[in-house]
Write a protein that holds these residues in place. Sequence first.
Motif, PDB file in Angstrom:
ATOM      1  N   PRO A 169     -22.415  27.811 -23.979  1.00 34.15           N
ATOM      2  CA  PRO A 169     -22.968  26.729 -24.809  1.00 34.15           C
ATOM      3  C   PRO A 169     -23.815  25.744 -24.015  1.00 34.15           C
ATOM      4  CG  PRO A 169     -20.657  27.083 -25.338  1.00 34.15           C
ATOM      5  CD  PRO A 169     -20.942  27.869 -24.089  1.00 34.15           C
ATOM      6  N   VAL A 170     -23.405  25.449 -22.771  1.00 32.74           N
ATOM      7  CA  VAL A 170     -24.174  24.517 -21.934  1.00 32.74           C
ATOM      8  C   VAL A 170     -25.513  25.135 -21.565  1.00 32.74           C
ATOM      9  CG1 VAL A 170     -24.222  23.260 -19.744  1.00 32.74           C
ATOM     10  CG2 VAL A 170     -22.083  23.446 -21.042  1.00 32.74           C
ATOM     11  N   GLU A 171     -25.491  26.393 -21.169  1.00 30.88           N
ATOM     12  CA  GLU A 171     -26.722  27.100 -20.820  1.00 30.88           C
ATOM     13  C   GLU A 171     -27.676  27.136 -22.011  1.00 30.88           C
ATOM     14  OE1 GLU A 171     -26.899  30.970 -18.393  1.00 30.88           O
ATOM     15  OE2 GLU A 171     -27.215  31.636 -20.468  1.00 30.88           O
ATOM     16  N   SER A 172     -27.136  27.428 -23.197  1.00 30.54           N
ATOM     17  CA  SER A 172     -27.960  27.483 -24.411  1.00 30.54           C
ATOM     18  C   SER A 172     -28.516  26.113 -24.756  1.00 30.54           C
ATOM     19  CB  SER A 172     -27.145  28.030 -25.581  1.00 30.54           C
ATOM     20  OG  SER A 172     -26.707  29.340 -25.321  1.00 30.54           O
ATOM     21  N   ALA A 177     -40.284  29.951 -23.728  1.00 30.02           N
ATOM     22  CA  ALA A 177     -39.662  28.975 -22.831  1.00 30.02           C
ATOM     23  C   ALA A 177     -38.146  29.120 -22.821  1.00 30.02           C
ATOM     24  CB  ALA A 177     -40.052  27.560 -23.263  1.00 30.02           C
ATOM     25  N   TYR A 178     -37.552  29.379 -23.985  1.00 31.75           N
ATOM     26  CA  TYR A 178     -36.094  29.526 -24.062  1.00 31.75           C
ATOM     27  C   TYR A 178     -35.625  30.683 -23.196  1.00 31.75           C
ATOM     28  CZ  TYR A 178     -31.445  30.338 -26.027  1.00 31.75           C
ATOM     29  OH  TYR A 178     -30.087  30.528 -26.185  1.00 31.75           O
ATOM     30  N   ARG A 179     -36.299  31.804 -23.325  1.00 29.78           N
ATOM     31  CA  ARG A 179     -35.929  32.986 -22.531  1.00 29.78           C
ATOM     32  C   ARG A 179     -36.166  32.735 -21.038  1.00 29.78           C
ATOM     33  NH1 ARG A 179     -32.390  36.875 -22.535  1.00 29.78           N
ATOM     34  NH2 ARG A 179     -33.106  38.794 -21.542  1.00 29.78           N
ATOM     35  N   ILE A 193     -33.254  32.690 -18.121  1.00 30.20           N
ATOM     36  CA  ILE A 193     -33.313  33.571 -16.941  1.00 30.20           C
ATOM     37  C   ILE A 193     -33.341  32.747 -15.662  1.00 30.20           C
ATOM     38  CG2 ILE A 193     -34.754  35.254 -15.721  1.00 30.20           C
ATOM     39  CD1 ILE A 193     -35.621  36.308 -18.482  1.00 30.20           C
ATOM     40  N   GLY A 194     -34.082  31.615 -15.684  1.00 27.96           N
ATOM     41  CA  GLY A 194     -34.153  30.751 -14.511  1.00 27.96           C
ATOM     42  C   GLY A 194     -32.797  30.161 -14.143  1.00 27.96           C
ATOM     43  N   LEU A 195     -32.037  29.744 -15.137  1.00 29.14           N
ATOM     44  CA  LEU A 195     -30.701  29.197 -14.884  1.00 29.14           C
ATOM     45  C   LEU A 195     -29.765  30.267 -14.326  1.00 29.14           C
ATOM     46  CD1 LEU A 195     -30.217  27.005 -18.091  1.00 29.14           C
ATOM     47  CD2 LEU A 195     -30.501  26.173 -15.749  1.00 29.14           C
ATOM     48  N   GLN A 196     -29.851  31.472 -14.879  1.00 28.50           N
ATOM     49  CA  GLN A 196     -29.001  32.560 -14.400  1.00 28.50           C
ATOM     50  C   GLN A 196     -29.378  32.985 -12.988  1.00 28.50           C
ATOM     51  OE1 GLN A 196     -29.403  35.579 -17.421  1.00 28.50           O
ATOM     52  NE2 GLN A 196     -28.054  34.515 -18.868  1.00 28.50           N
ATOM     53  N   THR A 197     -30.671  32.917 -12.670  1.00 36.48           N
ATOM     54  CA  THR A 197     -31.124  33.245 -11.316  1.00 36.48           C
ATOM     55  C   THR A 197     -30.669  32.188 -10.321  1.00 36.48           C
ATOM     56  OG1 THR A 197     -33.080  34.369 -12.218  1.00 36.48           O
ATOM     57  CG2 THR A 197     -33.149  33.737  -9.890  1.00 36.48           C
ATOM     58  N   ALA A 198     -30.769  30.923 -10.723  1.00 36.51           N
ATOM     59  CA  ALA A 198     -30.432  29.823  -9.815  1.00 36.51           C
ATOM     60  C   ALA A 198     -28.924  29.688  -9.597  1.00 36.51           C
ATOM     61  CB  ALA A 198     -31.007  28.515 -10.352  1.00 36.51           C
ATOM     62  N   PHE A 199     -28.134  29.869 -10.650  1.00 38.26           N
ATOM     63  CA  PHE A 199     -26.695  29.615 -10.559  1.00 38.26           C
ATOM     64  C   PHE A 199     -25.837  30.868 -10.683  1.00 38.26           C
ATOM     65  CE2 PHE A 199     -28.687  25.740 -12.195  1.00 38.26           C
ATOM     66  CZ  PHE A 199     -28.209  24.795 -11.305  1.00 38.26           C
ATOM     67  N   SER A 226     -34.969  22.263 -23.505  1.00 38.37           N
ATOM     68  CA  SER A 226     -36.191  22.376 -22.701  1.00 38.37           C
ATOM     69  C   SER A 226     -37.297  23.058 -23.495  1.00 38.37           C
ATOM     70  CB  SER A 226     -35.910  23.163 -21.418  1.00 38.37           C
ATOM     71  OG  SER A 226     -34.890  22.549 -20.661  1.00 38.37           O
ATOM     72  N   ALA A 227     -36.954  24.153 -24.163  1.00 37.28           N
ATOM     73  CA  ALA A 227     -37.939  24.885 -24.947  1.00 37.28           C
ATOM     74  C   ALA A 227     -38.463  24.033 -26.097  1.00 37.28           C
ATOM     75  CB  ALA A 227     -37.314  26.175 -25.485  1.00 37.28           C
ATOM     76  N   GLY A 228     -37.563  23.313 -26.767  1.00 38.48           N
ATOM     77  CA  GLY A 228     -37.973  22.470 -27.883  1.00 38.48           C
ATOM     78  C   GLY A 228     -38.893  21.340 -27.458  1.00 38.48           C
ATOM     79  N   ALA A 229     -38.566  20.702 -26.334  1.00 37.75           N
ATOM     80  CA  ALA A 229     -39.390  19.598 -25.838  1.00 37.75           C
ATOM     81  C   ALA A 229     -40.788  20.077 -25.474  1.00 37.75           C
ATOM     82  CB  ALA A 229     -38.713  18.950 -24.627  1.00 37.75           C
ATOM     83  N   LEU A 230     -40.878  21.214 -24.785  1.00 38.90           N
ATOM     84  CA  LEU A 230     -42.180  21.754 -24.387  1.00 38.90           C
ATOM     85  C   LEU A 230     -43.001  22.145 -25.610  1.00 38.90           C
ATOM     86  CD1 LEU A 230     -44.112  22.735 -22.185  1.00 38.90           C
ATOM     87  CD2 LEU A 230     -42.929  24.937 -22.217  1.00 38.90           C
TER      88      LEU A 230
END
Length: 312
Positions: free
Chosen positions: A97-100, A77-79, A83-89, A106-110
């Motif tokens: 740090p914000v991206e991480s 999920a982290y990866r 990748i999804g954030l980099q694709t979108a923005f 998100s990964a931890g919650a899932l």
Amino acid sequence: MRFVVAPLDVVKIRLQLQTHSLSDPLSHRDLQGSPIYKGTIPTLKHILREEGLTGLWKGNIPAELMYVSYSAIQFTAYRSVTIGLQTAFGENRIPAPVESFIAGASAGALATATTYPLDLLRTRFAAQGAEKVYPSLLASIREIARNEGPRGFFQGLSAGVGQIIPYMGFFFATYETLRLPMGTLHMPWGSSDATAGVMASVISKTGVFPLDLIRKRLQVQGPTRSKYVHKNIPVYKGVFNSMREIFKNEGIRGLYRGLTVRYESDGMSAMQTLTILSLLKSAPASAITMWTYERVLNILLDMEATAKAAAG
């Protein structure tokens, strides 16, 4: 690694569930037969004496299953989120740090929500004393399903998610912030990744520890609450109610039981700080996890580059 640190996990859970203060003799009136643990070494000795060697590995089977599943879901999920954030923005448009933080949270919650029933089973088995509450893993699943319903497997989930979002967010944000500067130190065997993992774990774990303690207290609620080794665990209803009750009855130190562990040696009346149990348990695991993650990620990226070059 999980098998090696399992006894520390059992000790931490026992201390987190201990509601009576060691410094106030009046609080010992309502122990109802609960043991009084005074630190890491005395707790280990007490468990060995009363429950035998296997007592130090109670709950290890669901814990092993949880950690394998959790790690797989977490890093996938982290990866994927990264990748999804980099694709979108676009790459480098969001501060690292914000991206991480977003990807880690998100990964931890899932991962937490998906593996939570195993976490609850781990806690309940570790909370058992010499008298068994559940005779086996399958029996515990059947009993919880019959007596508490599906919701019984998710007692304290809100505290778990509330803890893991800031924890994993700050962990990955801190790790990614420290990883590159520490990489310039040219530490042996790639240990800069491990060192960054240790530092990130210490900072993050300390900040969210009260929610971890509340999660453990909520996980043992239900019809078996008074059957565990600590038979005087109060009834808690929700995260905020639990936090208020613990703070009112045990003070601020009550929210950090199992983090700073104090040890009173034989013949000494003064309390001495022995270790930080939770950090002692989690920091080496985080170091190994992040070292392995970076090695495996580099291998996969090299394989992907080789495959693209061959196709081109």
